[in-house]
Scaffold this motif. Structure first.
Motif, PDB file in Angstrom:
ATOM      1  N   LYS A 110     -41.908 -18.961  -7.200  1.00 52.95           N
ATOM      2  CA  LYS A 110     -40.829 -18.983  -8.189  1.00 52.95           C
ATOM      3  C   LYS A 110     -41.194 -18.063  -9.344  1.00 52.95           C
ATOM      4  CE  LYS A 110     -38.691 -22.438  -6.045  1.00 52.95           C
ATOM      5  NZ  LYS A 110     -37.397 -22.242  -5.345  1.00 52.95           N
TER       6      LYS A 110
ATOM      7  N   ASP B 190     -38.186 -17.915 -14.425  1.00 60.66           N
ATOM      8  CA  ASP B 190     -36.904 -18.599 -14.607  1.00 60.66           C
ATOM      9  C   ASP B 190     -36.647 -19.653 -13.539  1.00 60.66           C
ATOM     10  OD1 ASP B 190     -36.231 -17.041 -16.854  1.00 60.66           O
ATOM     11  OD2 ASP B 190     -35.551 -15.408 -15.558  1.00 60.66           O
TER      12      ASP B 190
ATOM     13  N   HIS C 165     -36.542 -19.063 -10.317  1.00 60.43           N
ATOM     14  CA  HIS C 165     -35.829 -18.503  -9.175  1.00 60.43           C
ATOM     15  C   HIS C 165     -36.823 -17.976  -8.137  1.00 60.43           C
ATOM     16  CE1 HIS C 165     -32.537 -17.701 -12.361  1.00 60.43           C
ATOM     17  NE2 HIS C 165     -32.313 -18.857 -11.749  1.00 60.43           N
TER      18      HIS C 165
ATOM     19  N   THR D   7     -34.717 -14.485  -2.283  1.00 62.29           N
ATOM     20  CA  THR D   7     -33.602 -14.774  -1.390  1.00 62.29           C
ATOM     21  C   THR D   7     -34.064 -14.607   0.059  1.00 62.29           C
ATOM     22  OG1 THR D   7     -32.836 -12.481  -1.302  1.00 62.29           O
ATOM     23  CG2 THR D   7     -32.021 -13.859  -3.120  1.00 62.29           C
TER      24      THR D   7
END
Length: 465
Positions: A247, A250, A252, A255
């Motif tokens: 991660k 943030d 995220h 993908t």
């Protein structure tokens, strides 16, 4: 401050042949540190092959460093927008997310896999020698072995690829050849022309070979089989696990498309370049039996009184002369011959000379490693160059098989660990001698040999206490 460079036209030194490498040797002897040339009205390119000149370029901040499209853009349809091909903040984010996957604590777990994949290859070699087929192409066998180990490290997947031909290996060779051919044909630099050509169609066909399908990836199992019989063990995180868990600040993660691009790049960069490195180490040691014997004695001393031949992570630092031989081979036959960069500002090199913003800078790893101003008798294989006493006054950028700076090879510790394990176990179990054919170097995306790199194998008995 002047803008300076010598001029050199574009002839044989851009050819991906033995003669092309010999032309680079002459270029380095003529200009000693750098030169420039132009590809018609389309590109200007500065070629550098001296540590003092390449150091400020490789150490430049990633924020002003760009991978140029001339050399790297042709890889994008194959490898996607991966760490290798991205720039700017996208690159920085990917690098931060991927770095934990190459931590020492992770790499230690892979040594067992390197042992196991080497065991499979050596069992096959013993069978071939017993059948009278002692002369073998190192690239063929070692590429399958490094692919096998990468599949285990990346997906915890036992592919059995060493026992059968690999469509994936064939596709990588085809793609590598086509990328080099495209680079040398100016009209094929335009996508609208290239994708309509027979070569463009072949490229698309090779890109369609997906290793997850080719190797029945859907059957991936996390069962550990490296100890012989299958048994469930505590899960060790593989490369894909780590990508899925990573991660950014943030919160995220990557993908699915980003994960696939990084996996494709890791599979190519992690198996093809390492296979090249191992193959050339074995070739060089086959040419120098005294060095081969000394490496073998070092390995045998390390493993004496042990019940198995398995090497541990801690053993790798106990192979100093073998490591010197590996490094000298990486100097003489570096798997990657050059890296290219563009910069978003003017770059200053020694003598107050300036490389203009936007120029393509080709950092010649091959040229630097064969520069007689840095390496006396550069074509001679001499592992003693890497004796600590002989290395202490050498420039930090005289030896750059994994590039350097913020955009260096993220997997270099992985590669060096696998190199040491495979070379050490191979020398313990086999004597290697020349294969009886002329070796002509073939610099493609990685350094190969025309027609393969053939050596003769002799099985050795296990040392007796």
């Amino acid at each position: 401050m002047e803008v300076w460079f010598q001029h050199e036209t574009l002839p044989s030194n851009m050819r991906s042949t033995e003669e092309g490498l010999q032309a680079v040797d002459q270029l380095v002897r003529t200009y000693s540190h750098s030169c420039s040339w132009f590809l018609g009205p389309f590109y200007s390119l500065v070629r550098l092959f001296h540590p003092d000149y390449i150091k400020p370029l490789l150490l430049a901040p990633a924020s002003i460093t760009v991978k140029d499209e001339l050399f790297y853009g042709f890889l994008r349809p194959w490898l996607g927008q991966s760490l290798l091909l991205s720039n700017g903040e996208d690159w920085s984010r990917r690098r931060r997310l991927l770095t934990p996957a190459f931590h020492f604590d992770i790499l230690k777990n892979y040594v067992k896999i390197f042992n196991h994949s080497s065991d499979i290859m050596h069992s096959k070699w013993r069978r071939l020698v017993a059948e009278g087929e002692s002369r073998q192409d190192m690239f063929n066998h070692i590429s399958l072995m490094t692919l096998d180990s990468l599949l285990r490290c990346t997906f915890s997947y036992n592919s059995n690829c060493q026992e059968s031909s690999s469509e994936y290996i064939a596709a990588i060779f085809e793609l590598s050849t086509l990328v080099i051919e495209r680079r040398g044909r100016i009209l094929h630099h335009w996508d609208c022309l290239y994708w309509r050509s027979p070569e463009g169609q072949r490229f698309k066909q090779a890109c369609s070979v997906d290793f997850w399908n080719t190797l029945e990836f859907s059957g991936k199992s996390h069962t550990d089989t490296t100890g012989g019989e299958e048994k469930k063990k505590k899960r060790v995180a593989d490369f894909i696990d780590l990508l899925l868990l990573s991660k950014d600040e943030d919160g995220h993660g990557l993908t699915d498309e980003e994960i696939k691009a990084e996996a494709d790049t890791f599979m190519f960069g992690g198996h093809d370049t390492t296979a090249s490195g191992i193959s050339w180490v074995l070739y060089n040691l086959s040419q120098h039996q005294d060095y081969q014997d000394r490496c073998r004695a070092e390995v045998n001393d390390l493993l004496q009184d042990r019940k198995t031949d398995d090497l541990d992570w801690e053993d790798l630092s106990s192979l100093p002369f073998t490591t010197m031989c590996i490094k000298e081979s990486l100097r003489l036959h570096s798997p990657v011959s050059a890296v290219t960069r563009r910069y978003t500002k003017d770059m200053t090199v020694p003598g107050g000379r300036v490389i203009p913003q936007g120029s393509i800078c080709l950092v010649s790893i091959y040229g630097t490693h064969h520069n007689p101003e840095i390496w006396p008798d550069p074509d001679v294989y001499n592992p003693m160059r890497f004796d600590p006493e002989n290395s202490k006054d050498r420039s930090s950028h005289a030896f750059i098989p994994f590039s350097s700076g913020p955009r260096n090879c993220i997997g270099q510790k992985f590669a060096m660990a696998e190199l040491r394990v495979v070379v050490a176990l191979t020398l313990r179990r086999f004597r290697l001698t020349p294969g009886g054919v002329e070796v002509r170097r073939l610099p493609q995306l990685v350094l190969r040999a025309e027609g393969g790199l053939w050596l003769t194998l002799e099985t050795l008995d296990a040392p007796q206490d």
